[in-house]
Write a protein that holds these residues in place. Structure first.
Motif, mmCIF file in Angstrom:
data_model
loop_
_atom_site.group_PDB
_atom_site.id
_atom_site.type_symbol
_atom_site.label_atom_id
_atom_site.label_comp_id
_atom_site.label_asym_id
_atom_site.label_seq_id
_atom_site.Cartn_x
_atom_site.Cartn_y
_atom_site.Cartn_z
ATOM 1 N N GLY A 42 0.809 -1.214 0.000
ATOM 2 C CA GLY A 42 0.000 0.000 0.000
ATOM 3 C C GLY A 42 0.841 1.261 0.000
ATOM 4 O O GLY A 42 0.594 2.197 -0.780
ATOM 5 N N LEU A 43 1.863 1.313 0.865
ATOM 6 C CA LEU A 43 2.724 2.496 0.920
ATOM 7 C C LEU A 43 3.547 2.639 -0.360
ATOM 8 O O LEU A 43 3.803 3.763 -0.820
ATOM 9 C CB LEU A 43 3.643 2.409 2.136
ATOM 10 C CG LEU A 43 2.944 2.559 3.495
ATOM 11 C CD1 LEU A 43 3.914 2.240 4.630
ATOM 12 C CD2 LEU A 43 2.373 3.959 3.661
ATOM 13 N N ALA A 44 3.970 1.505 -0.934
ATOM 14 C CA ALA A 44 4.740 1.575 -2.183
ATOM 15 C C ALA A 44 3.871 2.068 -3.336
ATOM 16 O O ALA A 44 4.287 2.939 -4.124
ATOM 17 C CB ALA A 44 5.328 0.202 -2.503
ATOM 18 N N LEU A 45 2.659 1.529 -3.452
ATOM 19 C CA LEU A 45 1.758 1.957 -4.526
ATOM 20 C C LEU A 45 1.406 3.433 -4.383
ATOM 21 O O LEU A 45 1.361 4.174 -5.365
ATOM 22 C CB LEU A 45 0.490 1.103 -4.512
ATOM 23 C CG LEU A 45 0.622 -0.319 -5.068
ATOM 24 C CD1 LEU A 45 -0.640 -1.123 -4.789
ATOM 25 C CD2 LEU A 45 0.896 -0.270 -6.578
ATOM 26 N N TRP A 46 1.144 3.841 -3.144
ATOM 27 C CA TRP A 46 0.834 5.252 -2.935
ATOM 28 C C TRP A 46 2.003 6.134 -3.370
ATOM 29 O O TRP A 46 1.795 7.192 -3.975
ATOM 30 C CB TRP A 46 0.486 5.520 -1.478
ATOM 31 C CG TRP A 46 0.451 6.989 -1.187
ATOM 32 C CD1 TRP A 46 1.411 7.736 -0.578
ATOM 33 C CD2 TRP A 46 -0.584 7.903 -1.573
ATOM 34 N NE1 TRP A 46 1.033 9.067 -0.537
ATOM 35 C CE2 TRP A 46 -0.187 9.193 -1.146
ATOM 36 C CE3 TRP A 46 -1.808 7.755 -2.223
ATOM 37 C CZ2 TRP A 46 -0.971 10.320 -1.361
ATOM 38 C CZ3 TRP A 46 -2.596 8.888 -2.440
ATOM 39 C CH2 TRP A 46 -2.170 10.144 -2.011
ATOM 40 N N THR A 47 3.221 5.721 -3.061
ATOM 41 C CA THR A 47 4.391 6.521 -3.424
ATOM 42 C C THR A 47 4.503 6.672 -4.932
ATOM 43 O O THR A 47 4.761 7.778 -5.446
ATOM 44 C CB THR A 47 5.669 5.882 -2.855
ATOM 45 O OG1 THR A 47 5.572 5.816 -1.429
ATOM 46 C CG2 THR A 47 6.903 6.681 -3.235
ATOM 47 N N VAL A 62 -5.230 3.788 -5.672
ATOM 48 C CA VAL A 62 -4.462 2.860 -4.842
ATOM 49 C C VAL A 62 -5.365 1.766 -4.277
ATOM 50 O O VAL A 62 -5.000 0.582 -4.275
ATOM 51 C CB VAL A 62 -3.757 3.624 -3.700
ATOM 52 C CG1 VAL A 62 -3.139 2.638 -2.708
ATOM 53 C CG2 VAL A 62 -2.681 4.539 -4.258
ATOM 54 N N VAL A 63 -6.533 2.139 -3.802
ATOM 55 C CA VAL A 63 -7.454 1.150 -3.229
ATOM 56 C C VAL A 63 -7.855 0.120 -4.273
ATOM 57 O O VAL A 63 -7.897 -1.097 -3.997
ATOM 58 C CB VAL A 63 -8.696 1.853 -2.646
ATOM 59 C CG1 VAL A 63 -9.758 0.826 -2.250
ATOM 60 C CG2 VAL A 63 -8.315 2.695 -1.436
ATOM 61 N N VAL A 64 -8.144 0.560 -5.486
ATOM 62 C CA VAL A 64 -8.544 -0.370 -6.556
ATOM 63 C C VAL A 64 -7.409 -1.328 -6.893
ATOM 64 O O VAL A 64 -7.613 -2.544 -7.023
ATOM 65 C CB VAL A 64 -8.988 0.422 -7.807
ATOM 66 C CG1 VAL A 64 -9.181 -0.522 -8.993
ATOM 67 C CG2 VAL A 64 -10.273 1.191 -7.528
ATOM 68 N N VAL A 65 -6.202 -0.824 -7.027
ATOM 69 C CA VAL A 65 -5.058 -1.668 -7.375
ATOM 70 C C VAL A 65 -4.725 -2.633 -6.245
ATOM 71 O O VAL A 65 -4.251 -3.748 -6.482
ATOM 72 C CB VAL A 65 -3.830 -0.796 -7.722
ATOM 73 C CG1 VAL A 65 -2.602 -1.667 -7.990
ATOM 74 C CG2 VAL A 65 -4.126 0.081 -8.923
ATOM 75 N N MET A 66 -4.994 -2.229 -5.012
ATOM 76 C CA MET A 66 -4.654 -3.067 -3.863
ATOM 77 C C MET A 66 -5.497 -4.337 -3.784
ATOM 78 O O MET A 66 -5.103 -5.293 -3.110
ATOM 79 C CB MET A 66 -4.807 -2.276 -2.566
ATOM 80 C CG MET A 66 -3.621 -1.390 -2.228
ATOM 81 S SD MET A 66 -2.106 -2.335 -1.942
ATOM 82 C CE MET A 66 -2.552 -3.227 -0.447
ATOM 83 N N VAL A 67 -6.634 -4.384 -4.465
ATOM 84 C CA VAL A 67 -7.489 -5.583 -4.402
ATOM 85 C C VAL A 67 -6.777 -6.800 -4.991
ATOM 86 O O VAL A 67 -6.611 -7.817 -4.304
ATOM 87 C CB VAL A 67 -8.841 -5.323 -5.100
ATOM 88 C CG1 VAL A 67 -9.649 -6.617 -5.165
ATOM 89 C CG2 VAL A 67 -9.623 -4.245 -4.363
ATOM 90 N N PRO A 68 -6.306 -6.759 -6.241
ATOM 91 C CA PRO A 68 -5.573 -7.928 -6.745
ATOM 92 C C PRO A 68 -4.238 -8.141 -6.038
ATOM 93 O O PRO A 68 -3.796 -9.282 -5.880
ATOM 94 C CB PRO A 68 -5.359 -7.605 -8.233
ATOM 95 C CG PRO A 68 -5.462 -6.116 -8.333
ATOM 96 C CD PRO A 68 -6.465 -5.728 -7.299
ATOM 97 N N VAL A 69 -3.604 -7.058 -5.619
ATOM 98 C CA VAL A 69 -2.339 -7.200 -4.894
ATOM 99 C C VAL A 69 -2.561 -7.938 -3.580
ATOM 100 O O VAL A 69 -1.758 -8.784 -3.175
ATOM 101 C CB VAL A 69 -1.710 -5.813 -4.637
ATOM 102 C CG1 VAL A 69 -0.522 -5.931 -3.679
ATOM 103 C CG2 VAL A 69 -1.250 -5.193 -5.941
ATOM 104 N N GLY A 70 -3.674 -7.652 -2.909
ATOM 105 C CA GLY A 70 -3.992 -8.337 -1.672
ATOM 106 C C GLY A 70 -4.192 -9.820 -1.871
ATOM 107 O O GLY A 70 -3.789 -10.640 -1.031
ATOM 108 N N VAL A 71 -4.800 -10.185 -2.988
ATOM 109 C CA VAL A 71 -4.988 -11.614 -3.298
ATOM 110 C C VAL A 71 -3.636 -12.300 -3.481
ATOM 111 O O VAL A 71 -3.394 -13.397 -2.965
ATOM 112 C CB VAL A 71 -5.859 -11.779 -4.560
ATOM 113 C CG1 VAL A 71 -5.934 -13.242 -4.963
ATOM 114 C CG2 VAL A 71 -7.255 -11.216 -4.314
ATOM 115 N N LEU A 72 -2.738 -11.656 -4.208
ATOM 116 C CA LEU A 72 -1.396 -12.220 -4.401
ATOM 117 C C LEU A 72 -0.646 -12.330 -3.077
ATOM 118 O O LEU A 72 0.057 -13.315 -2.828
ATOM 119 C CB LEU A 72 -0.608 -11.346 -5.376
ATOM 120 C CG LEU A 72 -1.058 -11.366 -6.841
ATOM 121 C CD1 LEU A 72 -0.254 -10.357 -7.655
ATOM 122 C CD2 LEU A 72 -0.899 -12.770 -7.436
ATOM 123 N N ALA A 73 -0.786 -11.325 -2.233
ATOM 124 C CA ALA A 73 -0.106 -11.359 -0.940
ATOM 125 C C ALA A 73 -0.621 -12.511 -0.087
ATOM 126 O O ALA A 73 0.147 -13.165 0.629
ATOM 127 C CB ALA A 73 -0.304 -10.028 -0.209
#
Length: 651
Positions: free
Chosen positions: A16-21, A41-52
């Motif tokens: 989240g902090l990296a994407l925001w930056t 950032v919130v929209v992109v974090m959805v698939p990133v969260g799944v990968l994490a």
């Protein structure tokens, strides 16, 4: 399961902090609304969260039976003796003997380098296979209970961070930017401390705004209709304190081959007792964790070492991506990342290459964004940091690592703790971190780095390179390097952490016993309540465009509460960083000096200075009788009285 949830939250924090930056850097010059940036950032974090969730959990890895081979005890003995000699030299606390202490410290690290070259090389690693007994030693016999205890510590410290008040003058810079974004929903490109972007941004971090965390705090406040100070002082400490505690736990689990809970407890104790005379890493803990540079030390650095270790031991694509994201996150927290992250990444890459690890290049991934950011800033902001190099290597070492007993503990941990780390690639990473630390501590290093970067007075931060709290924790889990009877082993297991804890308690000071830090009964902003009330009263009564002249603490509070009203001088340390006409600047300096505590005499040019700066409102406390007389002599009338101030405006 508890560890997996905590690790997922930690990974999401990195992403989240990296994407925001990245989004912040892309949208800064485009003038995009911060609300839109947050949504992206919130929209992109959805698939990133799944990968994490799928790839973030690291299963137990194969380990060596012992961290330190039994046959290596002569090398460890040499390290111990040289470390003792280095500690004795540094204990004298003289700049003239610092080079000798540094040479002895380098010599103390050479046996560890030899061990890594001979026993931890990639082609010499003889893994024992997963051993349940080894895993139990590292995690404890009751892993779920230990994880629950860490959760408890993280939540308790998260709450205590809301009650902890530690005034810090740098908040004028950090909080003011968040306040501006909260009120406008825009990213500032010029000065917001002394003016409403009428002046150029302050030289230094102002003209090189690679850090994004303050804008994120303001963006969250604007999106939810909160004040910037509320997000900075009440939301940020709770979230970041939890993540910082969990980062220590993750790194301890990764580095420690046994008794990880003990190492974690000692590391947290080191941080909580690490405040003495205003310095030490404990000063960069929950008492100031709303600031980006403190998040960097307490959160980003442990996670950087964790990501490097995971890459060496696992080498997955996800680990490589997380390594890069950690470097991006570090830049978003502070521009200091451009100074501190590269030495760590380069040292680890070199160590892995020498030890014949094929994936050595991965250690350069977190370096890319900091170096790129530094080059861009250097090309676009030639003025660089304001101020001279304020620290020699000797002064920087004692400012961060400490002196006497506390400094002895820190230096010992840097030199000896890597012997306790898991063998193989993990120990190579830990040893490389200690080596990078010694390079940064070399005599003359601040001046050398300043010639290249122009970083000036912040170069003491080069000493942030080692993960000292975790190294101190590892030191508490040291085992005897020779075969002994079980009672002797058990006794050593008890005495080692007890001795380290005794040194911590004797050499440091508990955070809340520091003269500058105390606990409130409820969550509060981290500034003087009366000054905040006075600043809000001024904001309510004054709607003019000219700056406000008031006592220093009140002017500082104005910068923390509003971006609509500005003070003549919220912090006089920043005066040398302002780019404005020389006559106006001299007038600002004189007016600032007239607001010292007590009853200072106003300058003879007081009326002219007020007119030159177009001051529209003057508030004075009772002691400033001479300044009050000067204001009345100018024909100003009383406008408001309350909160311990009497305020005046021109007729």
């Amino acid at each position: 399961m508890l560890d997996r949830v905590g690790d997922l939250v930690s990974d999401l924090g990195i992403w989240g902090l990296a994407l925001w930056t990245v989004v912040y850097h892309a949208g800064r010059s485009a003038g995009v609304s911060t609300d839109l940036l947050v949504v992206v950032v919130v929209v992109v974090m959805v698939p990133v969260g799944v990968l994490a969730w799928r790839h973030g959990q690291v299963p137990p890895s194969a380990t060596w039976k012992d961290a330190t081979p039994r046959r290596a005890w002569p090398l460890l003995l040499v390290t111990a003796l040289l470390t003792l000699a280095a500690v004795v030299v540094h204990w004298t606390d003289r700049a003239s003997t610092y080079p000798l202490g540094w040479v002895l410290a380098v010599a103390a690290l050479l046996p560890l380098v030899w061990l890594a070259l001979t026993r931890d090389r990639a082609d010499r690693v003889e893994l024992a296979g997963h051993d349940e007994e080894d895993d139990a030693l590292a995690r404890g016999r009751w892993p779920q209970l230990s994880s629950a205890a860490v959760w408890g510590v993280a939540l308790v410290l998260s709450y205590l961070s809301l009650l902890t008040v530690r005034f810090d003058a740098d908040d004028v810079f950090y909080v003011n930017k968040a306040v501006f974004v909260a009120e406008t929903g825009r990213i500032p490109l010029r000065d917001t401390i002394y003016s409403n972007q009428a002046l150029p941004a302050l030289r230094g971090a102002g003209t090189a705004p690679v850090q994004s965390i303050e804008v994120l705090q303001g963006a969250v406040a604007h999106l939810f209709g909160l004040s910037g100070g509320t997000v900075v002082y009440l939301l940020t400490p709770a979230v970041m304190s939890f993540l910082a505690v969990w980062a220590v736990w993750r790194l301890v689990r990764s580095w420690s081959p046994r008794r990880a809970v003990v190492a974690f407890a000692v590391a947290i104790a080191y941080l909580l007792w690490g405040v003495k005379d205003g310095y030490g890493l404990g000063a960069f803990w929950i008492g100031r964790i709303w600031q980006g540079k403190v998040m960097f030390v307490c959160l980003a650095l442990p996670l950087l070492y964790l990501a490097l270790t995971r890459w060496v031991t696992r080498g997955r694509v996800y680990d490589a991506a997380l390594l890069f994201a950690t470097g991006v996150m570090a830049v978003g927290l502070t521009s200091t990342a451009t100074l501190v992250v590269p030495p760590i990444g380069l040292a680890v890459a070199a160590a892995l290459l020498v030890c014949r690890y094929q994936r050595w290049w991965g250690a350069l991934l977190p370096v890319l964004y900091p170096v790129g950011s530094g080059l861009i800033v250097s090309a676009s902001s030639p003025s660089g940091q304001f101020g001279d190099v304020a620290f020699t290597s000797y002064a920087a070492y004692h400012h961060v690592v400490g002196d006497h007993l506390w400094g002895a503990l820190g230096l010992t941990a840097i030199l000896v703790a890597p012997w306790v780390a898991r063998a193989g690639g993990t120990r190579v990473v830990v040893a490389a971190g200690s080596l990078a630390a010694l390079v940064m501590m070399a005599p003359g290093m601040p001046d050398l780095v300043n010639r290249v970067t122009g970083a000036g007075p912040i170069l003491y931060r080069l000493m942030w390179v080692p993960a000292i709290p975790v190294l101190v924790g590892l030191l508490a889990t040291v085992s005897l390097p020779v075969p002994v009877a079980r009672p002797a082993r058990v006794l050593a297991m008890v005495l080692a952490p007890a001795a380290v804890l005794a040194l911590i308690l004797a050499g440091g000071r508990l955070l809340w016993l520091s003269p500058t830090t105390y606990l409130e009964g409820a969550p509060v902003w981290k500034f003087d309540r009366r000054a905040l009330a006075q600043a809000r009263s001024i904001e309510n009564d004054y709607s003019g465009s000219g700056p406000v002249l008031a006592p220093w603490r009140v002017m500082r509070a104005i910068a923390l509460t509003t971006a609509t009203v500005h003070a003549v001088d919220p912090r006089n340390f920043y005066l040398s960083a302002i780019d404005e006409p020389s006559d106006v600047h001299r007038a600002r300096i004189r007016l600032s000096a007239s607001m010292k505590n007590g009853n200072p005499a106003p300058p003879a040019t007081f009326a002219q200075d007020v007119q030159l700066l177009r001051v529209g409102y003057i508030c004075l406390d009772a002691p400033k009788k001479r300044t009050t007389a000067a204001v009345l002599a100018m024909g100003w009338r009383q406008s408001d009285r309350g909160q311990g101030l009497t305020c005046y405006r021109a007729r």
